[in-house]
Design an enzyme around this catalytic site. Sequence first.
Site, PDB file in Angstrom:
ATOM      1  N   CYS A 164       0.806  -1.224   0.000  1.00 43.02           N
ATOM      2  CA  CYS A 164       0.000   0.000   0.000  1.00 43.02           C
ATOM      3  C   CYS A 164       0.836   1.271   0.000  1.00 43.02           C
ATOM      4  O   CYS A 164       0.282   2.376  -0.005  1.00 43.02           O
ATOM      5  CB  CYS A 164      -0.968  -0.015   1.179  1.00 43.02           C
ATOM      6  SG  CYS A 164      -2.165  -1.363   1.055  1.00 43.02           S
ATOM      7  N   HIS A 304      -2.025   8.141   6.511  1.00 46.68           N
ATOM      8  CA  HIS A 304      -2.346   6.825   5.950  1.00 46.68           C
ATOM      9  C   HIS A 304      -3.608   6.274   6.611  1.00 46.68           C
ATOM     10  O   HIS A 304      -4.467   5.719   5.927  1.00 46.68           O
ATOM     11  CB  HIS A 304      -1.175   5.864   6.162  1.00 46.68           C
ATOM     12  CG  HIS A 304      -1.386   4.526   5.552  1.00 46.68           C
ATOM     13  ND1 HIS A 304      -1.423   4.326   4.188  1.00 46.68           N
ATOM     14  CD2 HIS A 304      -1.571   3.297   6.112  1.00 46.68           C
ATOM     15  CE1 HIS A 304      -1.623   3.040   3.933  1.00 46.68           C
ATOM     16  NE2 HIS A 304      -1.725   2.389   5.088  1.00 46.68           N
ATOM     17  N   GLU A 315       0.685   5.377  13.793  1.00 45.15           N
ATOM     18  CA  GLU A 315       0.987   6.521  12.933  1.00 45.15           C
ATOM     19  C   GLU A 315       0.908   7.832  13.704  1.00 45.15           C
ATOM     20  O   GLU A 315       1.764   8.707  13.554  1.00 45.15           O
ATOM     21  CB  GLU A 315       0.047   6.565  11.731  1.00 45.15           C
ATOM     22  CG  GLU A 315       0.365   7.712  10.775  1.00 45.15           C
ATOM     23  CD  GLU A 315      -0.518   7.759   9.552  1.00 45.15           C
ATOM     24  OE1 GLU A 315      -0.220   8.533   8.624  1.00 45.15           O
ATOM     25  OE2 GLU A 315      -1.521   7.005   9.495  1.00 45.15           O
ATOM     26  N   LYS A 336      -9.153   8.308   3.659  1.00 48.86           N
ATOM     27  CA  LYS A 336      -9.651   6.953   3.393  1.00 48.86           C
ATOM     28  C   LYS A 336     -11.035   6.748   4.014  1.00 48.86           C
ATOM     29  O   LYS A 336     -11.762   5.837   3.608  1.00 48.86           O
ATOM     30  CB  LYS A 336      -8.668   5.911   3.925  1.00 48.86           C
ATOM     31  CG  LYS A 336      -7.386   5.777   3.113  1.00 48.86           C
ATOM     32  CD  LYS A 336      -6.511   4.681   3.659  1.00 48.86           C
ATOM     33  CE  LYS A 336      -5.201   4.564   2.882  1.00 48.86           C
ATOM     34  NZ  LYS A 336      -4.294   5.717   3.131  1.00 48.86           N
ATOM     35  N   HIS A 341      -9.908   2.436   0.950  1.00 47.54           N
ATOM     36  CA  HIS A 341      -8.467   2.243   0.810  1.00 47.54           C
ATOM     37  C   HIS A 341      -8.175   1.697  -0.582  1.00 47.54           C
ATOM     38  O   HIS A 341      -8.490   0.542  -0.883  1.00 47.54           O
ATOM     39  CB  HIS A 341      -7.987   1.272   1.892  1.00 47.54           C
ATOM     40  CG  HIS A 341      -6.506   1.122   1.982  1.00 47.54           C
ATOM     41  ND1 HIS A 341      -5.633   1.695   1.077  1.00 47.54           N
ATOM     42  CD2 HIS A 341      -5.716   0.457   2.874  1.00 47.54           C
ATOM     43  CE1 HIS A 341      -4.399   1.390   1.409  1.00 47.54           C
ATOM     44  NE2 HIS A 341      -4.427   0.636   2.499  1.00 47.54           N
ATOM     45  N   PHE A 402       2.201  -3.481   3.844  1.00 43.57           N
ATOM     46  CA  PHE A 402       2.571  -4.771   4.430  1.00 43.57           C
ATOM     47  C   PHE A 402       4.036  -5.077   4.085  1.00 43.57           C
ATOM     48  O   PHE A 402       4.477  -4.868   2.954  1.00 43.57           O
ATOM     49  CB  PHE A 402       1.685  -5.879   3.878  1.00 43.57           C
ATOM     50  CG  PHE A 402       0.295  -5.915   4.438  1.00 43.57           C
ATOM     51  CD1 PHE A 402      -0.113  -5.029   5.422  1.00 43.57           C
ATOM     52  CD2 PHE A 402      -0.623  -6.849   3.991  1.00 43.57           C
ATOM     53  CE1 PHE A 402      -1.391  -5.073   5.944  1.00 43.57           C
ATOM     54  CE2 PHE A 402      -1.914  -6.904   4.501  1.00 43.57           C
ATOM     55  CZ  PHE A 402      -2.300  -6.013   5.482  1.00 43.57           C
TER      56      PHE A 402
END
Length: 414
Positions: A164, A304, A315, A336, A341, A402
């Site tokens: 991502c 994010h 985050e 998002k 997403h 990831f």
Amino acid sequence: MLHRVVVTGLGAFTPLGPDIPTFWQNVVEGRSHVAPITRFDASLYRTRFAAEIAGFDPAQYLSRADIKRTDRFTQYALIAAEQAIHDAGFDLTTMDPFDVGVIWASGQGGTETLEEQTTEFAQGDGHPRFSPFLVPKVLVNLASGMISIRHGFMGINYTPVSACASSNSALMDAFNYIRLGKAKIIVSGGCDAAITPSSFGGYCAMKAMSTRNDDPATASRPFDVERDGFVMGEGAGALILEEYEHAKARGATIYGEMVGAAMTGDAYHITATHPEGIGATRAMQLALAEARLNIEELDYLNAHATSTPVGDLSEMKAVAQLTGHRKTGLHISATKSITGHLMGGAGAIEAIIGILAMRDNVIPPTINTTERDPAIPESLSIVFGDALQKPVNTVMSNTFGFGGHNGIVVFRKI
């Protein structure tokens, strides 16, 4: 000498609309298009909703030949890239085609095609009747390849993959190649089309997605005390990055300047972010340093923030480390919550959001959050509910993937 890099074209094909004006209006107004899945029967799935591009008909945008040889993810890429190229208005007939490249990202590639072909084989009589287009439709780099083939761009051409964070990897690479004088223009961005039975089922099995099936539109709720996972989306975002003097000489419209980018690795876990956000903090510090900005000069951060219990908190801990746990002029939002997403396309779409925020001096909202998680540092100013009008001269966009990939990009008004 390093060259300056500016943004001269934008394109978007998303659940919020098929073009930049529609997309941007829905983002600013906080209109989510998350709804029950229509592409396949999800009635037995743990999660049964997503942010789909509803009613997509590739024949409205692409030739029969292009449709036959491309997966949905490449089709999205071609549509968004076409918009951005048109928006930038450069004339390839007056340029060396080797001066124009494509660095385009995707996290998963042609999942839909691979799934369909494998299912047909498993249900057949055992004879290997596969499409001759199977491999090129599946390959993750075919979006970049098809963009270059369609438009005759003969410069650098490839696909970075960092889950991502892929779009920001692509933008960073394009930025660096232009700065080094290895290209005049690069079409960059990212896409994904991961709303398929197996891909969706895999994320369900991981328990990564929200299960708010009774109210999908409010399922993505970053920073909320009751957040329970991300909402999958799909689509593509495209940016034209161009060497500044080249853009100025041809009288191009300049949206802003890309001034910094950085990547780090968490070296922690295959899917989870580092709980203290150590890698994210370092990446943001490096990007700001390259941009020659201090934290007091940063106006907007598009986080994010996917609405996962661990990810949002780590985050925000990282951002608090960046700000020294003190109040600054920085405002944060998690779009998002509106778009879903977009996976490998998320960074491109969110970079576009940051650039348009600078253009219009408005910070889009974080929607659906009803009770802020008390663990989120109080020093951080998060925009909830409605868009915020304020001067926006600098923006940062965060992406995490990831594998522990942290990708950060920074833009400023010019």
